[in-house]
Design a protein around this motif. Structure first.
Motif, PDB file in Angstrom:
ATOM      1  N   ASN A 128      -9.985  23.903 -15.314  1.00  0.00           N
ATOM      2  CA  ASN A 128     -11.236  23.629 -14.603  1.00  0.00           C
ATOM      3  C   ASN A 128     -10.994  23.187 -13.154  1.00  0.00           C
ATOM      4  O   ASN A 128     -11.960  22.988 -12.407  1.00  0.00           O
ATOM      5  N   ARG A 129      -9.735  23.035 -12.752  1.00  0.00           N
ATOM      6  CA  ARG A 129      -9.416  22.741 -11.351  1.00  0.00           C
ATOM      7  C   ARG A 129      -8.725  23.916 -10.676  1.00  0.00           C
ATOM      8  O   ARG A 129      -8.087  23.757  -9.623  1.00  0.00           O
ATOM      9  N   GLU A 130      -8.869  25.098 -11.243  1.00  0.00           N
ATOM     10  CA  GLU A 130      -8.166  26.253 -10.685  1.00  0.00           C
ATOM     11  C   GLU A 130      -8.549  26.501  -9.232  1.00  0.00           C
ATOM     12  O   GLU A 130      -7.713  26.845  -8.397  1.00  0.00           O
ATOM     13  N   ARG A 131      -9.820  26.334  -8.897  1.00  0.00           N
ATOM     14  CA  ARG A 131     -10.258  26.555  -7.526  1.00  0.00           C
ATOM     15  C   ARG A 131      -9.608  25.578  -6.551  1.00  0.00           C
ATOM     16  O   ARG A 131      -9.526  25.844  -5.351  1.00  0.00           O
ATOM     17  N   LEU A 132      -9.174  24.422  -7.048  1.00  0.00           N
ATOM     18  CA  LEU A 132      -8.565  23.407  -6.196  1.00  0.00           C
ATOM     19  C   LEU A 132      -7.042  23.388  -6.312  1.00  0.00           C
ATOM     20  O   LEU A 132      -6.390  22.525  -5.730  1.00  0.00           O
ATOM     21  N   LEU A 133      -6.484  24.325  -7.050  1.00  0.00           N
ATOM     22  CA  LEU A 133      -5.055  24.272  -7.340  1.00  0.00           C
ATOM     23  C   LEU A 133      -4.212  24.411  -6.076  1.00  0.00           C
ATOM     24  O   LEU A 133      -3.225  23.690  -5.904  1.00  0.00           O
ATOM     25  N   GLU A 134      -4.561  25.328  -5.201  1.00  0.00           N
ATOM     26  CA  GLU A 134      -3.797  25.476  -3.961  1.00  0.00           C
ATOM     27  C   GLU A 134      -3.810  24.165  -3.181  1.00  0.00           C
ATOM     28  O   GLU A 134      -2.789  23.712  -2.665  1.00  0.00           O
ATOM     29  N   TYR A 135      -4.978  23.546  -3.106  1.00  0.00           N
ATOM     30  CA  TYR A 135      -5.115  22.263  -2.404  1.00  0.00           C
ATOM     31  C   TYR A 135      -4.251  21.197  -3.069  1.00  0.00           C
ATOM     32  O   TYR A 135      -3.565  20.428  -2.390  1.00  0.00           O
ATOM     33  N   ASP A 136      -4.266  21.140  -4.400  1.00  0.00           N
ATOM     34  CA  ASP A 136      -3.494  20.128  -5.117  1.00  0.00           C
ATOM     35  C   ASP A 136      -1.992  20.282  -4.865  1.00  0.00           C
ATOM     36  O   ASP A 136      -1.268  19.300  -4.683  1.00  0.00           O
ATOM     37  N   ILE A 137      -1.514  21.529  -4.857  1.00  0.00           N
ATOM     38  CA  ILE A 137      -0.088  21.775  -4.631  1.00  0.00           C
ATOM     39  C   ILE A 137       0.285  21.446  -3.192  1.00  0.00           C
ATOM     40  O   ILE A 137       1.312  20.803  -2.927  1.00  0.00           O
ATOM     41  N   ALA A 138      -0.546  21.887  -2.248  1.00  0.00           N
ATOM     42  CA  ALA A 138      -0.276  21.605  -0.833  1.00  0.00           C
ATOM     43  C   ALA A 138      -0.297  20.107  -0.572  1.00  0.00           C
ATOM     44  O   ALA A 138       0.512  19.576   0.199  1.00  0.00           O
ATOM     45  N   ARG A 139      -1.216  19.394  -1.226  1.00  0.00           N
ATOM     46  CA  ARG A 139      -1.283  17.931  -1.085  1.00  0.00           C
ATOM     47  C   ARG A 139       0.001  17.305  -1.601  1.00  0.00           C
ATOM     48  O   ARG A 139       0.544  16.391  -0.971  1.00  0.00           O
ATOM     49  N   ALA A 140       0.507  17.765  -2.751  1.00  0.00           N
ATOM     50  CA  ALA A 140       1.744  17.212  -3.313  1.00  0.00           C
ATOM     51  C   ALA A 140       2.917  17.451  -2.370  1.00  0.00           C
ATOM     52  O   ALA A 140       3.764  16.569  -2.183  1.00  0.00           O
ATOM     53  N   ILE A 141       2.977  18.628  -1.758  1.00  0.00           N
ATOM     54  CA  ILE A 141       4.055  18.928  -0.807  1.00  0.00           C
ATOM     55  C   ILE A 141       3.962  18.008   0.402  1.00  0.00           C
ATOM     56  O   ILE A 141       4.967  17.495   0.899  1.00  0.00           O
TER      57      ILE A 141
END
Length: 217
Positions: A128-141
């Motif tokens: 349910n967070r697929e749309r935010l997944l790129e953001y989540d990964i970039a934030r972690a980096i």
């Protein structure tokens, strides 16, 4: 001649196209970032298992885009946590949480991001967070690349930091208010400092000043 592998993104929502913001984060990396993708491989044919397997493939495709955009600065590893395996031990050490399926089996689908001694985790990559997944990964980096949070100042006459309860309010049956979602979200990535509307100086440590509703500033 060497074979050239090319993938064309034909999805309507451009699921495999990284945003310019993400590309800039990757281009600024001067130290390699290791991304471990934990995904349990299963032969089960239940609807739940098939759905998660399909979703895990989309997550892997997105991580491949990070690898392609980051080049040598992104080290991508895929691990298959099975019961009592080294991969499962590694997942737990990285803060990746196994989820219990209806079948009773434990299923891992998480991402660990590390740079030198700094580490961040997406314990379970929920569909349910697929749309935010790129953001989540970039934030972690970004987090592992800059362990010290930048300082952001906020000025506003509005109660965006919430209002604590006081005895008079409680006697009238009223309660204080919680901080706005904006504040809680910013605190995950920044050191948030409240700047009073009466301030005549902005502290040097504040790198960015966010002014909300500056009518009476």
């Amino acid at each position: 001649t060497a074979a050239v592998k090319q993938r064309v993104d034909l999805t309507q929502e451009k699921a495999f196209t990284l945003s310019d913001g993400t590309k800039k984060i990757l281009q600024k990396l001067d130290t390699p970032v290791k991304i471990r993708f934990y995904a349990t491989q299963t032969d089960a044919a239940s609807p739940e298992s098939v759905y998660l397997k399909t979703y895990a493939q989309r997550v892997e495709d997105l991580l491949s885009e990070f690898k392609q955009a980051g080049g040598s600065k992104i080290i991508l590893e895929k691990l298959n946590p099975q019961p009592d395996s080294d991969a499962e031990d590694s997942a737990r050490l990285d803060g990746i949480e196994g989820q219990m399926l209806q079948s009773g089996d434990s299923y891992y689908l998480g991402i660990s991001v590390s740079m030198l001694d700094s580490k961040a985790a997406l314990p379970f990559v929920a569909p349910n967070r697929e749309r935010l997944l790129e953001y989540d990964i970039a934030r972690a980096i970004s987090r592992v690349g800059k362990p010290e949070k930048p300082v952001v100042g906020i000025m506003s006459p509005l109660p965006i930091f919430g209002m604590p309860s006081n005895p008079m309010m409680m006697q009238m049956g009223q309660r204080g208010s919680e901080p706005w979602a904006l504040i809680n979200e910013l605190k995950q990535d920044f050191d948030v400092k409240r700047v009073e509307m009466t301030a005549d100086k902005i502290e040097d440590e504040i790198k960015v000043l966010l002014v909300v509703h500056p009518k009476d500033i």
